[in-house]
Enzyme design. Structure first.
Site, short mmCIF file in Angstrom:
data_model
loop_
_atom_site.label_atom_id
_atom_site.label_comp_id
_atom_site.label_asym_id
_atom_site.label_seq_id
_atom_site.Cartn_x
_atom_site.Cartn_y
_atom_site.Cartn_z
N PHE A 156 0.85 -1.19 0.00
CA PHE A 156 0.00 0.00 0.00
C PHE A 156 0.89 1.25 0.00
CE2 PHE A 156 -3.13 2.82 2.25
CZ PHE A 156 -4.16 2.69 1.34
N ASP A 176 1.61 -5.47 8.18
CA ASP A 176 0.40 -4.67 8.12
C ASP A 176 -0.77 -5.61 7.82
OD1 ASP A 176 -1.76 -3.01 7.44
OD2 ASP A 176 -0.40 -1.42 6.78
N TYR A 210 -11.50 -0.14 9.98
CA TYR A 210 -12.71 0.31 9.27
C TYR A 210 -12.97 -0.50 8.01
CZ TYR A 210 -9.06 3.17 7.00
OH TYR A 210 -7.91 3.59 6.37
N LYS A 211 -12.14 -1.52 7.74
CA LYS A 211 -12.35 -2.35 6.56
C LYS A 211 -13.24 -3.54 6.97
CE LYS A 211 -8.33 -0.40 4.42
NZ LYS A 211 -6.88 -0.44 4.21
N ARG A 215 -11.86 -3.58 -8.54
CA ARG A 215 -11.55 -4.34 -7.33
C ARG A 215 -12.83 -4.60 -6.57
NH1 ARG A 215 -8.03 -2.11 -2.31
NH2 ARG A 215 -9.95 -0.91 -2.11
#
Ligand code: PLP
Length: 424
Positions: A130, A209, A234-235, A384
């Site tokens: 990321f 991560d 929050y995912k 995605r």
């Protein structure tokens, strides 16, 4: 289980009927059931319990407790929620705290790790990581006077990182190996234990991560011997926009590692108001300032659902959903120009699937604007699709693929410009 894959709604419905987590969907607030939401890996849906919790947090806890709320539970919230997350990541108590953002936590742990490997020059990551993580690593190197080299393992296919490309980069100069468990674009999932063994054999520390894996993939931080980890809530944990992140520091490293942010919440005795900093003895030393309590309380309610579902059932459903989507893509979307850009092996795949198409951006616009399919687009041509085990149904996956087919076959995307909106 229905035995054979067929591309059609009946097979999807039979998969939903045998889904052990099917009752969890009704625990989420879903105001528009016709909107197919395939972006739970960017921002999860709100569990119903969260709205109630926020209401009472503001109307009761805050309004009635006032400053007393800190002693009535707020002050311990970073550690308390840390212990809940610990159950999802295979960590014994006393090693996880919640607070700040993933980027900030990565910054704190990276500088702390580099501080205990002062004679080594290399930070290893990969080109699929990321970008925020890579920026943080670059910024840490700059802060330390450009003494470090950030070296990125290449990808041969844009989807995976091969051991043969990563392992030779790890050696006697490696201070830190910092990688994402699941790659944000392709969904590639690392064998964390094997990379960690390789790093440790070279005397390096590892920082993982877990943003795209927590809640959807088995994680055994203690058993795998992980040094450090961070992750987002929050995912797939559905903590709400901007909910606080977590960090993990292995117990026997805690006394050596120093946070670069010396704030009072990480002080040994914050309410003694001493003039000099002395770090807290445990993982709390990585806290900085006052935590956003309302977000903590929302997250706490959301975590209850993840725990109740359990990681084994969540993983099983996640693999079921991504495998089903890939089967549908092979039979329906490939003839329309889509190419799978995620691993086929479910053992090396997280909970999202990327499909490339030369018109990917315009297709994603048409899907969102007029076809009721909300996924996201990642440059240069990736559609995605995130599949959240707690609320995504197999029927939605079928319907989404059917809408994508119509979008392309009917040229619905042609009226959209390829010029990018600010957020994709
Ligand atoms: C989502 C995500 C982040 C998010 O970082 P923030 O600081 O919350 O913006 C960071 N790293 C990875 C790998 C992610 O997937």
């Amino acid at each position: 289980m229905p035995s054979r894959f067929t591309p059609g709604p009946a097979f999807a419905e039979s998969l939903d009927r045998s889904d052990e987590l099917r009752s969890f969907r009704s625990r989420f607030a879903i105001p528009d059931p016709d909107l197919i939401y395939l972006d739970g890996n960017s921002l999860g849906r709100p569990p119903r319990g969260v709205a109630e919790r926020l209401q009472s947090a503001a109307g009761v806890d805050w309004a009635q407790s006032l400053i007393r709320g800190w002693n009535a539970g707020w002050y311990r919230a970073p550690a308390r929620l840390g212990e809940t997350i610990a159950l999802l990541v295979g960590a014994a108590p006393g090693q996880v705290i919640v607070g700040d953002s993933t980027s900030v936590n990565l910054f704190k742990l990276t500088l702390a790790a580099l501080g205990v490997r002062p004679d080594r020059s290399d930070i290893i990551s990969d080109v699929l990581n990321f970008p925020s993580d890579l920026y943080i690593l670059q910024g840490c190197a700059r802060l330390l006077g450009d003494r470090h080299r950030l070296r990125l393992a290449p990808t041969a296919d844009g989807i995976t990182i091969l051991d043969g490309d990563l392992f030779p980069m790890i050696g006697s100069q490696t201070a830190l190996v910092c990688l994402s468990h699941v790659a944000f674009k392709s969904g590639f999932l690392y064998d964390v234990a094997s990379v960690t063994r390789q790093a440790h054999a070279a005397g390096a520390l590892v920082l993982w991560d877990l943003s795209h894996s927590v809640g959807v993939a088995p994680i055994e931080l203690d058993r795998w011997g992980i040094d450090l980890a961070v992750g987002c809530t929050y995912k797939f944990l559905n903590g709400g926009p901007g909910s606080p992140a977590f960090l993990y520091v292995r117990r026997d490293l805690q006394a050596q590692l120093v946070s670069p942010i010396w704030g009072w919440f990480g002080q040994r005795t914050p309410f003694a108001f001493e003039l000099d900093y002395a770090p807290a003895s445990g993982v709390e030393r990585f806290l900085a300032g006052t935590p956003p309590i309302l977000s903590f309380l929302a997250l706490e309610a959301a975590l209850e659902l993840a725990l109740e579902a359990g990681i084994d059932r969540s993983r099983q459903k996640s693999v079921g959903l991504t495998s089903y989507l890939i089967d549908l893509a092979d039979s329906i979307l490939e003839p329309l120009g889509f190419v799978l850009a995620s691993p086929r092996d479910p053992g090396r795949r997280g909970s999202h699937v990327s499909l490339r198409h030369p018109e990917g951006y315009r297709i994603s616009r048409a899907l969102a604007e007029e076809l009721g399919v909300l996924g996201d687009f990642r440059e240069p041509d990736n559609l995605r699709l995130g599949l959240a085990p707690l609320y995504t149904t197999y029927a939605e996956v079928w319907e989404a693929v059917d809408r994508i087919r119509r979008c392309v076959q009917d040229g619905r995307y042609l009226r959209y410009s390829a010029e990018r909106l600010p957020v994709t």
